[in-house]
Design an enzyme around this catalytic site. Structure first.
Site, PDB file in Angstrom:
ATOM      1  N   ALA A   1       0.824  -1.211   0.000  1.00 55.00           N
ATOM      2  CA  ALA A   1       0.000   0.000   0.000  1.00 55.00           C
ATOM      3  C   ALA A   1       0.860   1.263   0.000  1.00 55.00           C
ATOM      4  O   ALA A   1       1.907   1.301  -0.652  1.00 55.00           O
ATOM      5  CB  ALA A   1      -0.973  -0.049   1.172  1.00 55.00           C
ATOM      6  N   SER A   2       0.463   2.266   0.763  1.00 48.85           N
ATOM      7  CA  SER A   2       1.096   3.587   0.658  1.00 48.85           C
ATOM      8  C   SER A   2       2.517   3.644   1.197  1.00 48.85           C
ATOM      9  O   SER A   2       3.228   4.628   0.941  1.00 48.85           O
ATOM     10  CB  SER A   2       0.235   4.636   1.360  1.00 48.85           C
ATOM     11  OG  SER A   2      -0.987   4.807   0.665  1.00 48.85           O
ATOM     12  N   THR A   3       2.959   2.628   1.950  1.00 46.19           N
ATOM     13  CA  THR A   3       4.370   2.636   2.358  1.00 46.19           C
ATOM     14  C   THR A   3       5.269   2.559   1.124  1.00 46.19           C
ATOM     15  O   THR A   3       6.423   3.002   1.166  1.00 46.19           O
ATOM     16  CB  THR A   3       4.678   1.455   3.293  1.00 46.19           C
ATOM     17  OG1 THR A   3       4.420   0.225   2.612  1.00 46.19           O
ATOM     18  CG2 THR A   3       3.840   1.522   4.561  1.00 46.19           C
TER      19      THR A   3
END
Length: 590
Positions: free
Chosen positions: A327-329
């Site tokens: 995801a956004s990591t």
């Protein structure tokens, strides 16, 4: 007729006179000849074949009984014991003590006493061979009741030996179980491969974790006793002894106190926590849940204990080393790829939207967009439409190139490689080969925000976070405190590193991690909420501290948490960072 018979009788008696003496002489000569032959044979056997026959006799009465070594200890970085040995009692068989037919009677009795299948005992004997002098272990960690019973019935059980043994012991129970692993008896298939290295049936070997990774260090060297036995294989006396040499101590990078803090922070949530030193890659803590107690495998595991393990969801899987949508990591990677591609500069401003419609609607998580923003704000707010546009411009080939350069889609170098997933970084070539379709812009956007076919492990995300913390070096994560793998200089532009660091700091200053501030600790990091339809979402949070001079990276992951990364995984990561700070402060005061 009577005369003829008389004549014959008379003539015969006449001839016999004097023959008795000749018979005696002939008997004497035969006896002398026989004694001469026997004497010459004895002389031949003693004088010419004496050494050979004495050696054969010794082979029949002298045996070597191997003795297993004690396994080396495993310590944490501060010398605290993570794995050692404890004294127990086991049952072994000495194959040469009886003939195969007599063993059948003993096996039947022993199977009943130990509650073991007779076929299992017989198989082990047959595998070693009935003429082998080596002891064959058939049971470990037997109860005091069985020790007494076997002792009382020893006369009925020739060749059955109750002996002291060193069993693996994990004093902290299930703490750090996935790091340590567990031990067990070598399998028949593994023995075929390892027999050339001196392994033998019944050996205890590392099955997982560092027990397996450092097997050659921990194993030790076999010793043995040279004994004299009688015709029935009973020991008369010990002629000589070579003590076994214990395995070497293995020191790990793990800090057991920080491991406890990370375990408590994750609690009973399915997921993982990784803490490492961003300067050198030393793993300070690694937690995975559900977990298990490795002590269960040092003896015969009970049926109830096994049923309890089966009720857990994959308790032996180290989730810190398994791939999930990051995801956004993963936007940290996209920022690096965008700035290093030359298509973007740190000062660029892009518009953001409620959704990025490119044949597929990529929703902004706030549903409205954040206006025109730059890289720092985009990371702080975790804007999907901003990083989606960056991914579209960079393209699939370059995104994949940078992802792999940063350590994704491959093993990290940790010693637990046998248990580590490489994750997955899709490429145009991969998509054509696996899915049978050409790459398109939707795939690029998916990759830029860590979704689609992208898979990354919590450890890989920790390594990516360390690149921001240490100024552009990819560390090799490791558990051996005595190894010092050199970090790899990625050659990033200073402006790229500076922008990345500022953007991660902004997450705490005014972004998605704004509610996670800790007094006296400056942190930088990134949240992530990974889609996993039809299951609930995954929660991610990765951070480093102190911001000015980073000493620790913590990555927290909660599988199918069903909520946002900042709300669920964020507090876990911050709790571990705070525990590290408290430990450091306490050490400085001491």
């Amino acid at each position: 007729m009577g005369q003829l018979q008389l004549s014959l009788t008379t003539n015969d008696n006449t001839r016999t006179v004097g023959r008795g003496g000749r018979a005696i002489i002939l008997f004497g000569l035969s006896l002398v000849l026989l004694l001469g032959i026997l004497g010459s044979r004895v002389w031949y056997l003693q004088m010419l074949e004496g050494d050979r026959n004495r050696a054969l006799a010794d082979e029949n009465r002298i045996r070597l009984i191997p003795e297993a070594p004690e396994r080396g200890r495993i310590l944490d970085r501060n010398g605290k014991i993570l794995a050692s040995s404890r004294l127990a009692w086991g049952v072994s068989l000495w194959p040469i003590a009886q003939s195969p037919d007599k063993w059948e009677h003993t096996i039947a009795k022993l199977a009943q006493i130990l509650n073991l299948p007779a076929q299992q005992i017989r198989q082990k004997l047959e595998q070693e061979g009935y003429t082998s002098p080596k002891l064959v272990r058939i049971a470990s960690a037997i109860s005091p009741r069985l020790i007494t019973l076997l002792s009382e019935r020893s006369a009925e059980l020739p060749g059955v030996i109750v002996e002291a043994q060193a069993l693996r012991y994990f004093p902290n129970g299930d703490l750090a179980a996935h790091v340590l692993g567990y031990t067990g008896e070598i399998s028949a298939s593994a023995l075929k491969v390892k027999a050339k290295d001196g392994y033998r049936m019944g050996d205890i070997v590392g099955k997982a974790g560092t027990e397996a990774a450092f097997e050659s260090t921990l194993r030790g060297t076999w010793g043995g006793k040279q004994v004299e036995v009688d015709a029935n294989g009973r020991v008369w006396r010990v002629l000589g002894q070579k003590p076994p040499r214990s395995g070497n101590t293995q020191r790990l990078t793990i800090d057991i106190d920080l491991q406890k803090s990370a375990t408590a922070a994750l609690g009973n949530r399915k997921g993982a926590v990784v803490a490492l030193n961003p300067q050198n890659g030393e793993i300070l803590a690694m937690v995975s849940y559900p977990t298990f107690d490795p002590n269960l495998f040092t003896g015969k595991i009970s049926a109830s204990a096994w049923r309890e393990l089966e009720q857990k969801e994959h308790p032996f899987v180290n989730r810190a080393l398994q791939g999930f949508p990051p995801a956004s990591t993963f936007k940290m990677m996209t920022l690096i790829a965008g700035l290093e591609s030359g298509k973007f500069s740190p000062d660029d401003i892009l518009p953001t939207y409620g959704a990025l419609n490119i044949g597929y609607a990529f929703q902004e998580h706030n549903g409205a967009g954040f206006g025109a923003i730059g890289f720092v704000e985009a990371m702080a707010y975790s804007s999907n439409t901003f990083f989606g546009q960056v991914g579209m411009q960079v393209g699939g080939e370059d995104l994949a190139k940078w992802a792999k350069k940063l350590g994704f889609g491959q093993h990290t170098g940790i010693e637990l490689e046998a248990e580590e997933s490489e994750g997955n970084i899709p490429t145009p070539e991969w998509k054509r080969k696996v899915i049978g379709e050409d790459w398109n812009v939707v795939n690029s956007v998916h990759m830029s925000i860590g979704q689609g076919e992208v898979q990354a492990t919590p450890l890989q995300i920790a390594v990516l976070t360390a690149i921001a913390a240490n100024g552009g070096y990819k560390v090799i994560p490791h558990l051996n405190l005595d190894s010092h793998p050199k970090p790899i200089n990625l050659g990033l532009k200073p402006s790229t590193v500076e922008t990345l660091r500022k953007s991660l700091r902004a997450v705490f200053e005014f972004g998605t991690g704004g509610g996670l501030q800790v007094a006296g600790l400056t942190m930088a990091g990134k949240s992530g909420t990974g889609e996993d339809p039809p299951r609930p979402t995954h929660a991610w949070f990765t951070a480093f501290a102190p911001y000015e001079k980073p000493e620790i990276v913590v990555t927290a992951f909660v599988e199918n948490a069903g909520g946002g990364g900042s709300a669920i995984a964020g507090p876990i990561a911050v709790e571990v960072l705070q525990a590290y700070k408290n430990q450091r402060d306490q050490a400085n005061r001491a």
